[in-house]
Design a protein around this motif. Structure first.
Motif, PDB file in Angstrom:
ATOM      1  N   UNK A 255      -7.215  -5.593  -0.841  1.00  0.00           N
ATOM      2  CA  UNK A 255      -6.346  -4.577  -1.439  1.00  0.00           C
ATOM      3  C   UNK A 255      -6.131  -3.459  -0.425  1.00  0.00           C
ATOM      4  N   UNK A 256      -4.872  -3.117  -0.198  1.00  0.00           N
ATOM      5  CA  UNK A 256      -4.587  -2.047   0.753  1.00  0.00           C
ATOM      6  C   UNK A 256      -4.902  -0.702   0.097  1.00  0.00           C
TER       7      UNK A 256
ATOM      8  N   UNK B  56      -8.227  -1.255   4.305  1.00  0.00           N
ATOM      9  CA  UNK B  56      -8.241  -2.329   3.308  1.00  0.00           C
ATOM     10  C   UNK B  56      -9.584  -2.371   2.570  1.00  0.00           C
ATOM     11  N   UNK B  57      -9.486  -2.676   1.279  1.00  0.00           N
ATOM     12  CA  UNK B  57     -10.673  -2.843   0.433  1.00  0.00           C
ATOM     13  C   UNK B  57     -11.059  -4.324   0.444  1.00  0.00           C
TER      14      UNK B  57
ATOM     15  N   UNK C 136     -19.289  -3.871  -5.529  1.00  0.00           N
ATOM     16  CA  UNK C 136     -19.871  -3.623  -4.206  1.00  0.00           C
ATOM     17  C   UNK C 136     -18.686  -3.453  -3.266  1.00  0.00           C
ATOM     18  N   UNK C 137     -18.512  -2.256  -2.751  1.00  0.00           N
ATOM     19  CA  UNK C 137     -17.318  -1.944  -1.980  1.00  0.00           C
ATOM     20  C   UNK C 137     -17.574  -2.038  -0.479  1.00  0.00           C
ATOM     21  N   UNK C 138     -16.564  -2.501   0.222  1.00  0.00           N
ATOM     22  CA  UNK C 138     -16.588  -2.549   1.683  1.00  0.00           C
ATOM     23  C   UNK C 138     -15.146  -2.327   2.128  1.00  0.00           C
ATOM     24  N   UNK C 139     -14.977  -1.740   3.301  1.00  0.00           N
ATOM     25  CA  UNK C 139     -13.632  -1.367   3.742  1.00  0.00           C
ATOM     26  C   UNK C 139     -13.423  -1.772   5.199  1.00  0.00           C
ATOM     27  N   UNK C 140     -12.193  -2.131   5.521  1.00  0.00           N
ATOM     28  CA  UNK C 140     -11.857  -2.463   6.916  1.00  0.00           C
ATOM     29  C   UNK C 140     -10.744  -1.541   7.389  1.00  0.00           C
ATOM     30  N   UNK C 141     -10.983  -0.877   8.515  1.00  0.00           N
ATOM     31  CA  UNK C 141      -9.956  -0.046   9.150  1.00  0.00           C
ATOM     32  C   UNK C 141      -9.399  -0.825  10.334  1.00  0.00           C
ATOM     33  N   UNK C 142      -8.079  -0.966  10.374  1.00  0.00           N
ATOM     34  CA  UNK C 142      -7.443  -1.676  11.489  1.00  0.00           C
ATOM     35  C   UNK C 142      -6.666  -0.672  12.320  1.00  0.00           C
TER      36      UNK C 142
END
Ligand code: FEO
Length: 422
Positions: free
Chosen positions: A28-29, A35-36, A59-65
């Motif tokens: 999910x953006x 992104x989630x 349980x949340x995690x995030x990706x930064x591009x």
């Protein structure tokens, strides 16, 4: 045979044929370049083997591009499969450059080792305490870890990661990351809540006050409620940051009205009540102490006082604790048992003490068929807490409520109501 099967499974796992099965992802953006990757667990009965979560947990995690790719934390094993598919999909063929580890509790770090196996060239960014815990939890040498200190920064392209330490929110190694260019705070456990996410991941797209606030209060008070001073320290640091987006490790992402939730945290961590009203807690073996509690509660209601009543033997102690912290006033009514406090009430009072319950008004009701003593023991527990003020005289019941004890209960309710209105 076993080996043969294992090899066959491995070959299939790595085959091109498997590619078509990699459609489990649910990325999910959150906003541009962010992104989630997290997931929900609705099967776990007890979070940390302690807290019921009938509405699940995320349980949340995030990706930064950015020019570099940065993963913020991993996830619990319960959602690990989906997480890795999310990560692969979100990376879209790019390498993973960094993983920032904010907190080592396994609900966020359990997938770390598998991450290292799948992305052996990733640089781990974290602090010295986390690095030590990584070595304690995993066969991990710590070699190549990029160690950061409070206030350190790391450029990842158009954005900068700024590290904010948050010891004891919830473990001693906890840190947060702030991105000044976007006003994003990756807040670790802080500002999280129990409760799975219902499709949307944003607090402004759910009815947070109706559907999450009770769980958020219970989550905060039971998990980090003991560490109000440390939470206040982090809130002071947060006050110096321009925060536009908060990404916690559990529960919804905050992009609007975060000040409202921040104020709740300020109240909770200062050990101040949230609402004017009375929580009546009773334990009752044959119903007589319950009867006393109900008479008192009804009289409070006649005064128009917001009152809630709980049987401490059938209500989970995490709920009781959250409700005691919520209100200005509490009444504790219990039977004498084994020459002491009835076991469920004793457990509740010890839990309150362990969580630094303070700054509240309380009243006592005891029952005993031949030697009522629970009131004195309860009083001793409250004497050991900070800034606790008793309202009214202790009411003693001998087995069952009679006219004189009914009058004493009504008088106690009148005094509590007067104290509240005053
Ligand atoms: Fe969600 Fe302290 O772990």
């Amino acid at each position: 045979m076993r080996c043969g099967l294992a090899n066959a499974a491995k070959m299939w796992y790595n085959s091109e044929k498997r590619e078509k099965w990699k459609a489990m992802y649910r990325v999910i953006q959150v906003q541009k370049d962010l992104y989630y990757l997290g997931g929900n667990d609705r099967r776990l009965a007890l979070f940390e083997s302690a807290y019921p979560i009938p509405r699940g947990v995320s349980y949340n995690s995030y990706l930064l591009c950015d020019e570099k790719t940065v993963l913020f934390d991993t996830v619990d094993l319960a959602v690990s499969e989906q997480f890795f598919e999310n990560l692969e999909h979100a990376l879209g063929g790019r390498a993973l450059d960094y993983v920032v580890v904010h907190h080592m509790e396994p609900d966020h770090s359990a997938s770390f080792l598998r991450l290292m196996e799948k992305y052996p060239n990733v640089t781990v960014v974290t602090n010295g305490k986390v690095e030590q815990m990584l070595e304690n939890y995993f066969p991990f040498s710590g070699e190549g870890v990029h160690i950061v200190k409070e206030g350190d920064t790391l450029s990842v392209g158009r954005r900068t990661l700024q590290f904010v330490f948050a010891p004891m929110v919830h473990w001693p190694e906890v840190m947060m990351t702030y991105i000044p260019e976007d006003g994003i705070l990756f807040s670790a456990d802080a500002f999280g809540t129990f409760g799975a996410l219902p499709g949307s991941i944003f607090a402004d797209e759910v009815n947070f006050e109706r559907d999450y606030l009770d769980d958020a209060r219970r989550y905060y008070l039971n998990i980090v409620g003991k560490y109000g001073v440390q939470v206040q320290n982090v809130l002071k640091k947060a006050a110096g940051l321009e925060i536009r987006l908060v990404c916690p490790l559990h529960g919804p992402v905050w992009r609007e009205q975060f000040a409202w939730f921040l104020k709740k945290y300020d109240t909770w961590s200062k050990y101040l009540p949230e609402e004017c009203g009375v929580a009546v807690f009773y334990s009752s073996v044959y119903g007589h102490t319950q009867n006393a509690a109900e008479i008192l509660a009804s009289r409070l209601a006649e005064h128009g006082v917001f009152t809630k009543v709980y049987d401490v033997s059938v209500t989970h102690v995490s709920d009781l604790l959250a409700e005691a912290f919520r209100f200005t006033h509490s009444v504790f009514a219990t039977t004498t048992y084994n020459n002491g406090i009835f076991v469920s009430m004793e457990n509740f009072l010890r839990d309150l003490k362990a969580h630094n319950f303070q700054n509240r008004k309380y009243s006592l009701i005891e029952n005993g068929s031949w030697s009522p003593q629970a009131g004195a023991y309860m009083q001793a527990e409250f004497d050991g807490m900070k800034n606790m003020t008793r309202v009214g005289e202790k009411v003693t019941i001998l087995s069952a409520v009679k006219e004189e004890t009914r009058a004493a209960l009504v008088a106690l309710a009148d005094e509590i109501a007067e104290d509240i209105k005053g």
